[in-house]
Design a protein around this motif. Structure first.
Motif, PDB file in Angstrom:
ATOM      1  N   GLY A  70      54.252  39.005  12.081  1.00 26.50           N
ATOM      2  CA  GLY A  70      54.009  38.174  13.253  1.00 26.50           C
ATOM      3  C   GLY A  70      52.602  38.283  13.790  1.00 26.50           C
ATOM      4  O   GLY A  70      52.317  37.898  14.934  1.00 26.50           O
ATOM      5  N   ILE A  71      51.707  38.818  12.995  1.00 27.28           N
ATOM      6  CA  ILE A  71      50.318  38.995  13.435  1.00 27.28           C
ATOM      7  C   ILE A  71      49.636  37.646  13.629  1.00 27.28           C
ATOM      8  O   ILE A  71      48.766  37.485  14.489  1.00 27.28           O
ATOM      9  CB  ILE A  71      49.547  39.859  12.411  1.00 27.28           C
ATOM     10  N   VAL A  72      50.039  36.660  12.823  1.00 29.11           N
ATOM     11  CA  VAL A  72      49.415  35.341  12.895  1.00 29.11           C
ATOM     12  C   VAL A  72      49.545  34.765  14.299  1.00 29.11           C
ATOM     13  O   VAL A  72      48.591  34.219  14.875  1.00 29.11           O
ATOM     14  CB  VAL A  72      50.052  34.386  11.866  1.00 29.11           C
ATOM     15  N   GLU A  73      50.731  34.901  14.882  1.00 28.20           N
ATOM     16  CA  GLU A  73      50.972  34.320  16.196  1.00 28.20           C
ATOM     17  C   GLU A  73      50.281  35.115  17.316  1.00 28.20           C
ATOM     18  O   GLU A  73      49.717  34.543  18.252  1.00 28.20           O
ATOM     19  CB  GLU A  73      52.478  34.257  16.489  1.00 28.20           C
ATOM     20  N   ASP A  74      50.337  36.436  17.255  1.00 33.48           N
ATOM     21  CA  ASP A  74      49.850  37.276  18.352  1.00 33.48           C
ATOM     22  C   ASP A  74      48.367  37.603  18.268  1.00 33.48           C
ATOM     23  O   ASP A  74      47.727  37.861  19.291  1.00 33.48           O
ATOM     24  CB  ASP A  74      50.625  38.601  18.390  1.00 33.48           C
ATOM     25  N   GLY A  75      47.819  37.610  17.060  1.00 35.63           N
ATOM     26  CA  GLY A  75      46.519  38.219  16.859  1.00 35.63           C
ATOM     27  C   GLY A  75      46.727  39.688  16.540  1.00 35.63           C
ATOM     28  O   GLY A  75      47.683  40.318  17.004  1.00 35.63           O
ATOM     29  N   LEU A  76      45.850  40.266  15.734  1.00 41.83           N
ATOM     30  CA  LEU A  76      46.047  41.628  15.239  1.00 41.83           C
ATOM     31  C   LEU A  76      46.121  42.657  16.365  1.00 41.83           C
ATOM     32  O   LEU A  76      47.087  43.425  16.460  1.00 41.83           O
ATOM     33  CB  LEU A  76      44.921  41.989  14.262  1.00 41.83           C
ATOM     34  N   LEU A  77      45.118  42.702  17.217  1.00 49.99           N
ATOM     35  CA  LEU A  77      45.060  43.762  18.227  1.00 49.99           C
ATOM     36  C   LEU A  77      46.166  43.637  19.261  1.00 49.99           C
ATOM     37  O   LEU A  77      46.736  44.638  19.711  1.00 49.99           O
ATOM     38  CB  LEU A  77      43.684  43.771  18.897  1.00 49.99           C
ATOM     39  N   MET A  78      46.487  42.414  19.646  1.00 46.26           N
ATOM     40  CA  MET A  78      47.588  42.206  20.584  1.00 46.26           C
ATOM     41  C   MET A  78      48.901  42.666  19.953  1.00 46.26           C
ATOM     42  O   MET A  78      49.751  43.281  20.619  1.00 46.26           O
ATOM     43  CB  MET A  78      47.677  40.725  20.963  1.00 46.26           C
ATOM     44  N   HIS A  79      49.067  42.379  18.664  1.00 46.68           N
ATOM     45  CA  HIS A  79      50.278  42.797  17.964  1.00 46.68           C
ATOM     46  C   HIS A  79      50.392  44.323  17.951  1.00 46.68           C
ATOM     47  O   HIS A  79      51.489  44.879  18.115  1.00 46.68           O
ATOM     48  CB  HIS A  79      50.255  42.245  16.541  1.00 46.68           C
ATOM     49  N   SER A 127      39.133  36.310  10.516  1.00 44.31           N
ATOM     50  CA  SER A 127      39.616  36.550  11.879  1.00 44.31           C
ATOM     51  C   SER A 127      40.135  37.976  12.026  1.00 44.31           C
ATOM     52  O   SER A 127      39.937  38.617  13.074  1.00 44.31           O
ATOM     53  CB  SER A 127      40.710  35.541  12.242  1.00 44.31           C
ATOM     54  N   VAL A 128      40.788  38.496  11.000  1.00 48.04           N
ATOM     55  CA  VAL A 128      41.252  39.885  11.023  1.00 48.04           C
ATOM     56  C   VAL A 128      40.070  40.835  11.087  1.00 48.04           C
ATOM     57  O   VAL A 128      40.053  41.797  11.873  1.00 48.04           O
ATOM     58  CB  VAL A 128      42.123  40.186   9.784  1.00 48.04           C
ATOM     59  N   LEU A 129      39.064  40.573  10.268  1.00 42.42           N
ATOM     60  CA  LEU A 129      37.897  41.457  10.241  1.00 42.42           C
ATOM     61  C   LEU A 129      37.141  41.442  11.570  1.00 42.42           C
ATOM     62  O   LEU A 129      36.597  42.471  11.997  1.00 42.42           O
ATOM     63  CB  LEU A 129      36.957  41.056   9.098  1.00 42.42           C
ATOM     64  N   ARG A 130      37.110  40.299  12.217  1.00 41.15           N
ATOM     65  CA  ARG A 130      36.443  40.249  13.527  1.00 41.15           C
ATOM     66  C   ARG A 130      37.146  41.173  14.524  1.00 41.15           C
ATOM     67  O   ARG A 130      36.493  41.906  15.276  1.00 41.15           O
ATOM     68  CB  ARG A 130      36.431  38.809  14.063  1.00 41.15           C
TER      69      ARG A 130
END
Length: 384
Positions: A70-79, A127-130
């Motif tokens: 579910g990282i796509v929906e939340d964003g990595l750090l928020m997840h 986007s993940v790397l950012r």
């Protein structure tokens, strides 16, 4: 006996060096972009082996599949805030008011942890790397902050943003020689007495499958050299793994996977690999047997010299008599004056067979499995 996947990542030089480099980076608290090939063998064993090496230094690993979490929906750090922090801490985060990287750092949510991200689609890598770069920059002075391993398929990935991020590329550590060494070990375990056949199978499998030692291993398990041609063996392995997504991509900078060549009608390129492996093994074999034959029949062969070869060169020395010339001397056609070389029937057939094999390979043609087996059987040597 060491299991084949552990053998690859723990004992073969290139793969083991790659694994050790990952461990060293993580123990140095470096965030890591892990650039691996599309068909990297036994990825799960690589992850497990790294974890085993690093966990003695209080590294706690969390493996996350990008598509499943579910990282796509939340964003990595928020997840990570919602999944790694306890509810009391996570509930205090205010989206739009607080920065995720700062919240993670101030509350130590990822401290002592290694977040290993895998299964990231190419379009989501940047986007993940950012986000990783944001967190890495926020925690660059911390010795307890969590670290990231971002496993990607793009061999030329570039980092966007700042931060304590290093890149390791599997191709800078693992070479085709590693696959050959691995294939030699696996082939040596085959239940056959002729070491020449094992040597041929090692060269054949590693040449066909290149960096994909996992499919090289499967080929060595499935291929029956007594009854099949190499393309039949490749087809058998492909049928077992065709739903795995292996070999489905066309590569720009590396050799194509044999599954890709097989399914795209490029069998001629596979044949070139088969030919190369046969040259590696059969040329030295033929040369050794030629020398043995010359030494055994030297007295009779001397009576046939001097002789003019096909290039117009006069041959006067025994060791200069090539296999094609030996074959000619058994039946010296178009010459009433040439003395015929008399040998026993076994040697006669071996010379003719070796000359035929040498001629086929010299003209870029491959030999059948039956021909190779006959050659090794008729010209027995302990090793190639």
């Amino acid at each position: 006996m060491v299991k084949h996947d552990k053998l690859w990542w723990n004992n073969i030089t290139g793969p083991a060096s790659f694994r050790d480099a990952i461990v060293d980076m993580l123990l140095s608290r470096k965030n890591l972009i892990l650039s691996v090939q599309q068909d990297t063998p036994w990825r799960q064993q690589l992850r497990y082996s790294v974890e085993e090496e690093a966990k003695s230094n209080n590294c706690h690993f969390i493996f996350m599949d990008y598509s499943d979490e579910g990282i796509v929906e939340d964003g990595l750090l928020m997840h990570l805030i919602t999944t790694c922090g306890d509810s009391g801490v996570s509930g205090r985060f205010r989206n739009g008011v607080m920065k995720t990287q700062k919240f993670l750092a101030e509350h130590g949510i990822l401290d002592g942890r290694v977040i290993w991200l895998k299964g990231i689609p190419d379009e989501n890598v940047q986007s993940v790397l950012r986000e990783v770069a944001y967190y890495a920059d926020e925690t660059k002075h911390s010795r307890q902050a969590g670290t990231f391993v971002v496993e990607v398929r793009n061999l030329n990935i570039k980092v966007s943003g700042k931060g304590n991020i290093e890149t390791l590329r599997s191709m800078e550590y693992i070479t085709s020689y590693d696959t050959l060494l691995f294939a030699f070990i696996i082939a040596s375990q085959r239940e056959m007495t002729n070491k020449n056949i094992k040597t041929y199978l090692a060269h054949l499998s590693s040449e066909i499958f290149g960096y994909d030692s996992e499919m090289c291993y499967e080929f060595l398990q499935q291929f029956d050299v007594n009854r099949e041609e190499p393309l039949d063996g490749i087809q058998k392995v492909y049928d077992l793994y065709k739903d795995s997504g292996r070999g489905v991509y066309e590569f720009e900078f590396t050799e194509q996977h044999p599954f890709y060549l097989l399914t795209s009608g490029q069998g001629d390129l596979i044949n070139k690999r088969i030919w190369k492996s046969q040259v590696h093994v059969l040329f030295p074999f033929i040369e050794q047997r030629r020398i043995e034959i010359i030494e055994k029949w030297s007295e009779r062969l001397l009576k046939c010299l001097p002789i003019i070869d096909t290039f117009g060169t006069q041959i006067t020395e025994l060791m200069d008599v090539e296999i094609g010339l030996l074959s000619y001397l058994l039946n010296p056609y178009n010459s009433t004056n040439q003395i015929k070389l008399e040998v026993d029937q076994e040697t006669y057939h071996l010379i003719k067979l070796m000359a035929s094999v040498r001629n086929r390979l010299a003209h870029l043609d491959i030999c059948t499995s039956e021909t190779i087996m006959n050659l090794f059987e008729d010209g027995k040597l302990s090793t190639v």
